[in-house]
Design a protein around this motif. Structure first.
Motif, PDB file in Angstrom:
ATOM      1  N   GLY A   1      -4.355 112.450 146.516  1.00  0.00           N
ATOM      2  CA  GLY A   1      -3.156 112.757 145.756  1.00  0.00           C
ATOM      3  C   GLY A   1      -2.657 111.587 144.927  1.00  0.00           C
ATOM      4  N   ASP A   2      -3.351 110.456 144.992  1.00  0.00           N
ATOM      5  CA  ASP A   2      -2.928 109.231 144.306  1.00  0.00           C
ATOM      6  C   ASP A   2      -3.403 109.211 142.856  1.00  0.00           C
ATOM      7  N   THR A   3      -2.773 108.359 142.070  1.00  0.00           N
ATOM      8  CA  THR A   3      -3.184 108.175 140.676  1.00  0.00           C
ATOM      9  C   THR A   3      -3.805 106.787 140.498  1.00  0.00           C
ATOM     10  N   ILE A   4      -4.596 106.665 139.465  1.00  0.00           N
ATOM     11  CA  ILE A   4      -5.295 105.419 139.171  1.00  0.00           C
ATOM     12  C   ILE A   4      -4.331 104.436 138.523  1.00  0.00           C
ATOM     13  N   GLU A   5      -4.341 103.206 139.033  1.00  0.00           N
ATOM     14  CA  GLU A   5      -3.506 102.136 138.514  1.00  0.00           C
ATOM     15  C   GLU A   5      -4.400 100.978 138.085  1.00  0.00           C
ATOM     16  N   PRO A   6      -3.910 100.095 137.235  1.00  0.00           N
ATOM     17  CA  PRO A   6      -4.744  98.990 136.762  1.00  0.00           C
ATOM     18  C   PRO A   6      -5.386  98.168 137.887  1.00  0.00           C
ATOM     19  N   HIS A   7      -4.648  97.950 138.984  1.00  0.00           N
ATOM     20  CA  HIS A   7      -5.199  97.123 140.059  1.00  0.00           C
ATOM     21  C   HIS A   7      -6.347  97.813 140.818  1.00  0.00           C
ATOM     22  N   ASN A   8      -6.602  99.095 140.551  1.00  0.00           N
ATOM     23  CA  ASN A   8      -7.725  99.797 141.180  1.00  0.00           C
ATOM     24  C   ASN A   8      -9.051  99.511 140.482  1.00  0.00           C
ATOM     25  N   LEU A   9      -9.008  99.100 139.246  1.00  0.00           N
ATOM     26  CA  LEU A   9     -10.219  99.043 138.426  1.00  0.00           C
ATOM     27  C   LEU A   9     -11.240  98.003 138.871  1.00  0.00           C
ATOM     28  N   ASN A  10     -10.823  96.968 139.597  1.00  0.00           N
ATOM     29  CA  ASN A  10     -11.775  95.934 139.988  1.00  0.00           C
ATOM     30  C   ASN A  10     -12.619  96.305 141.199  1.00  0.00           C
ATOM     31  N   ARG A  11     -12.310  97.424 141.861  1.00  0.00           N
ATOM     32  CA  ARG A  11     -13.069  97.769 143.064  1.00  0.00           C
ATOM     33  C   ARG A  11     -13.331  99.269 143.219  1.00  0.00           C
ATOM     34  N   GLN A  12     -12.878 100.066 142.283  1.00  0.00           N
ATOM     35  CA  GLN A  12     -13.075 101.508 142.341  1.00  0.00           C
ATOM     36  C   GLN A  12     -13.783 101.966 141.074  1.00  0.00           C
ATOM     37  N   MET A  13     -14.391 103.144 141.120  1.00  0.00           N
ATOM     38  CA  MET A  13     -15.271 103.605 140.044  1.00  0.00           C
ATOM     39  C   MET A  13     -14.511 104.324 138.926  1.00  0.00           C
ATOM     40  N   TYR A  14     -13.570 103.618 138.317  1.00  0.00           N
ATOM     41  CA  TYR A  14     -12.776 104.194 137.240  1.00  0.00           C
ATOM     42  C   TYR A  14     -12.781 103.269 136.038  1.00  0.00           C
ATOM     43  N   ARG A  15     -12.336 103.810 134.892  1.00  0.00           N
ATOM     44  CA  ARG A  15     -12.255 103.050 133.644  1.00  0.00           C
ATOM     45  C   ARG A  15     -10.788 102.888 133.254  1.00  0.00           C
ATOM     46  N   ALA A  16     -10.523 101.984 132.348  1.00  0.00           N
ATOM     47  CA  ALA A  16      -9.150 101.770 131.882  1.00  0.00           C
ATOM     48  C   ALA A  16      -8.558 103.061 131.318  1.00  0.00           C
ATOM     49  N   GLU A  17      -9.401 103.883 130.712  1.00  0.00           N
ATOM     50  CA  GLU A  17      -8.931 105.148 130.131  1.00  0.00           C
ATOM     51  C   GLU A  17      -8.430 106.121 131.205  1.00  0.00           C
ATOM     52  N   ASP A  18      -8.794 105.875 132.469  1.00  0.00           N
ATOM     53  CA  ASP A  18      -8.406 106.761 133.562  1.00  0.00           C
ATOM     54  C   ASP A  18      -7.031 106.430 134.148  1.00  0.00           C
ATOM     55  N   ILE A  19      -6.451 105.306 133.779  1.00  0.00           N
ATOM     56  CA  ILE A  19      -5.164 104.893 134.354  1.00  0.00           C
ATOM     57  C   ILE A  19      -4.144 106.014 134.152  1.00  0.00           C
ATOM     58  N   GLY A  20      -3.456 106.342 135.249  1.00  0.00           N
ATOM     59  CA  GLY A  20      -2.442 107.394 135.237  1.00  0.00           C
ATOM     60  C   GLY A  20      -2.968 108.755 135.664  1.00  0.00           C
TER      61      GLY A  20
END
Length: 90
Positions: free
Chosen positions: A59-78
């Motif tokens: 249920g969580d959303t992607i935040e900038p601090h997730n990008l260094n260890r999770q499989m997401y891109r900057a475009e995914d924030i929010g």
């Protein structure tokens, strides 16, 4: 390319350590990823190994601090983590 042929190419290197019967079990198995933070890394490895049926829950959303260890891109924030991960894995 036909789906079965693509799957065979995707998993061709698994033959050194997975028998055809075990690879079929992997393909047919259902995997729940409850938590798509660090679970995003596990989910991506599972798909690359040949798992095809994943249920993603977070249920969580992607935040900038997730990008260094999770499989997401900057475009995914929010975005919702499960939705963004499902799109990535497809």
């Amino acid at each position: 390319m036909e789906r079965n042929a693509f799957y065979e190419q995707l998993t061709a290197r698994n033959r050194g350590f997975l028998s055809p019967a075990l690879q079929k079990r992997v393909r047919d198995a259902h995997l729940l990823v409850a938590g798509c933070g660090l679970g995003s890394v596990i989910a991506e490895c599972a798909v690359r190994a040949g798992f095809t049926h994943l249920a993603l829950a977070d249920g969580d959303t992607i935040e900038p601090h997730n990008l260094n260890r999770q499989m997401y891109r900057a475009e995914d924030i929010g975005r919702n983590k499960a939705h963004a991960l499902a799109e990535r894995l497809r």
